[in-house]
Design an enzyme around this catalytic site. Structure first.
Site, short mmCIF file in Angstrom:
data_model
loop_
_atom_site.label_atom_id
_atom_site.label_comp_id
_atom_site.label_asym_id
_atom_site.label_seq_id
_atom_site.Cartn_x
_atom_site.Cartn_y
_atom_site.Cartn_z
N ASN A 229 -11.92 -2.24 -5.30
CA ASN A 229 -11.65 -2.44 -6.72
C ASN A 229 -12.75 -3.30 -7.36
O ASN A 229 -12.96 -4.43 -6.96
CB ASN A 229 -10.28 -3.13 -6.87
CG ASN A 229 -9.95 -3.51 -8.30
OD1 ASN A 229 -10.61 -3.09 -9.24
ND2 ASN A 229 -8.92 -4.31 -8.44
N CYS B 159 -5.36 -5.91 -7.95
CA CYS B 159 -5.28 -5.64 -6.52
C CYS B 159 -4.74 -6.86 -5.76
O CYS B 159 -4.26 -6.72 -4.64
CB CYS B 159 -6.63 -5.20 -5.97
SG CYS B 159 -7.96 -6.37 -6.23
N HIS B 160 -4.78 -8.04 -6.38
CA HIS B 160 -4.23 -9.22 -5.73
C HIS B 160 -2.71 -9.13 -5.59
O HIS B 160 -2.12 -9.85 -4.80
CB HIS B 160 -4.61 -10.49 -6.51
CG HIS B 160 -4.09 -10.55 -7.91
ND1 HIS B 160 -4.73 -9.92 -8.96
CD2 HIS B 160 -2.99 -11.14 -8.44
CE1 HIS B 160 -4.04 -10.14 -10.08
NE2 HIS B 160 -2.98 -10.88 -9.78
N GLU C 168 1.14 -16.46 -11.05
CA GLU C 168 1.90 -15.48 -11.83
C GLU C 168 3.41 -15.59 -11.64
O GLU C 168 4.16 -14.92 -12.33
CB GLU C 168 1.44 -14.05 -11.47
CG GLU C 168 0.04 -13.75 -11.94
CD GLU C 168 -0.40 -12.32 -11.68
OE1 GLU C 168 0.39 -11.53 -11.12
OE2 GLU C 168 -1.54 -11.99 -12.03
N TYR D 29 0.84 -1.19 0.00
CA TYR D 29 0.00 0.00 0.00
C TYR D 29 0.88 1.25 0.00
O TYR D 29 0.57 2.23 -0.67
CB TYR D 29 -0.92 0.03 1.22
CG TYR D 29 -1.95 -1.07 1.27
CD1 TYR D 29 -2.75 -1.36 0.17
CD2 TYR D 29 -2.13 -1.84 2.42
CE1 TYR D 29 -3.70 -2.37 0.22
CE2 TYR D 29 -3.07 -2.84 2.47
CZ TYR D 29 -3.85 -3.11 1.37
OH TYR D 29 -4.79 -4.11 1.43
#
Length: 163
Positions: free
Chosen positions: A118, A126-127, A153, A95
């Site tokens: 979101n 946002c993950h 990812e 953040y």
């Protein structure tokens, strides 16, 4: 008029909502019986979203190129959501990192609140937001999904990202 199409994913079905103005929501559903459909009456903006999310889950796409209905969120929320797009596939940020991108390092809590609102899960990543200490932080889609997405990812490695 909004329309919705469902997409089956390894994390359960996603509901994609939009209108002629663009995509307005990508939401995880808990109902695993949702029927995946792409009827002809769905606005054209949902076809690319459906195809691109399929390609993402097929490891064929890392960045989305979609039209969005920008008639939601506050100015600050939209700034945070745009900043999320700068967190590349396989990367993470905190953040505080996002607050610094916005040239407002004291807005950490507000960034967290905006991140939690979101409307476009996965598409606006946002993950990819984790704690400043590298720990997993909350996720509206559920922590099990956040962990899965972050590991998905990452390049294949022994033990995964979070052990």
């Amino acid at each position: 008029m909004d329309a919705t199409v469902y997409l089956p994913t390894p994390l359960g079905p996603l509901a994609l909502t939009g209108s002629d103005a663009g995509l307005s929501a990508v939401t995880f559903l808990e109902d695993t019986d949702a029927t995946p459909t792409l009827p002809a009456a769905v606005p054209d903006c949902l076809r690319p979203a459906h195809q691109q999310l399929q390609a993402y889950f097929g490891r064929e796409l890392r960045e989305f190129d979609l039209t969005y209905d920008s008639d939601f969120g506050t100015d600050f929320q939209r700034q945070v959501w745009r900043a999320l797009l700068g967190i590349g596939y396989g990367r993470t940020a905190s953040y505080l990192d996002v607050a610094k991108v916005l040239n407002n390092p004291k807005s950490v809590r507000a960034v967290g609140a905006a991140n939690g609102q979101n409307p476009l899960a996965i598409v606006w990543p946002c993950h990819r937001i984790i704690g400043a200490d590298g720990s997993l932080t909350g996720y509206a889609g559920g922590m099990h999904r956040k962990k899965w997405l972050l590991e998905f990812e990452q390049p294949v490695r022994q033990g995964g990202l979070f052990g």
